[in-house]
Scaffold this motif. Sequence first.
Motif, PDB file in Angstrom:
ATOM      1  N   PHE A  76       0.831  -1.201   0.000  1.00  0.00           N
ATOM      2  CA  PHE A  76       0.000   0.000   0.000  1.00  0.00           C
ATOM      3  C   PHE A  76       0.869   1.256   0.000  1.00  0.00           C
ATOM      4  O   PHE A  76       0.665   2.164  -0.804  1.00  0.00           O
ATOM      5  N   GLN A  83      -6.550  -3.296  -1.908  1.00  0.00           N
ATOM      6  CA  GLN A  83      -7.608  -2.293  -1.759  1.00  0.00           C
ATOM      7  C   GLN A  83      -8.902  -2.917  -1.245  1.00  0.00           C
ATOM      8  O   GLN A  83      -9.608  -2.320  -0.432  1.00  0.00           O
ATOM      9  N   ASN A 107      -8.514  -3.423   2.352  1.00  0.00           N
ATOM     10  CA  ASN A 107      -8.638  -2.119   3.003  1.00  0.00           C
ATOM     11  C   ASN A 107     -10.103  -1.742   3.195  1.00  0.00           C
ATOM     12  O   ASN A 107     -10.518  -1.351   4.286  1.00  0.00           O
TER      13      ASN A 107
END
Length: 121
Positions: free
Chosen positions: A28, A93, A96
Motif C-alpha cells: 500500500f 484495496q 482495506n
Amino acid sequence: MAKNKLDTQALEYCIEMIGGKWKPIILFHISKGTNRFSKLILAIEGINRQMLSKQLKSLEKSGVIDRTLYPEIPPRVEYVLTPKGRSLLPVVQSMNRWGKKQYAVNTETSGPPNNQQLPLF
C-alpha cells in the motif's frame, strides 16, 4: 475435486505473495509513492528495520517489487511495484475496504478491538 484443488492452490499462491501482517501494508505504501526504506520505516507504525528489510527482500524475490540501488554516497535505494505487484493492488484495496467497514462496525458497538492493530489506510 480437481477444481477445488486448483482453487486451494491459487489461494495459497496469493497468500504466499502478500500474506502476513506487513506485506499488504508495505505494498500500500509503495503504491502511494513511499518508496525509500527510511520513509517506509517512518510510515509503517510498529515495524522494525529487520522485519521491513526481510519483507522487502521477500517481495523482491517474488517479483512483486523492484529494488533500484543508485551509486551515490550515501547509497540510495528505491522500491517500485512491478506489473505483478500492481496487479495485486485490487486485492490490497479490497482488504482495506473490508477492514474499514468492519472496524467502523466494531468500534460503534464495542470500542476498538483489544490487542489488534489495524492499518491506517
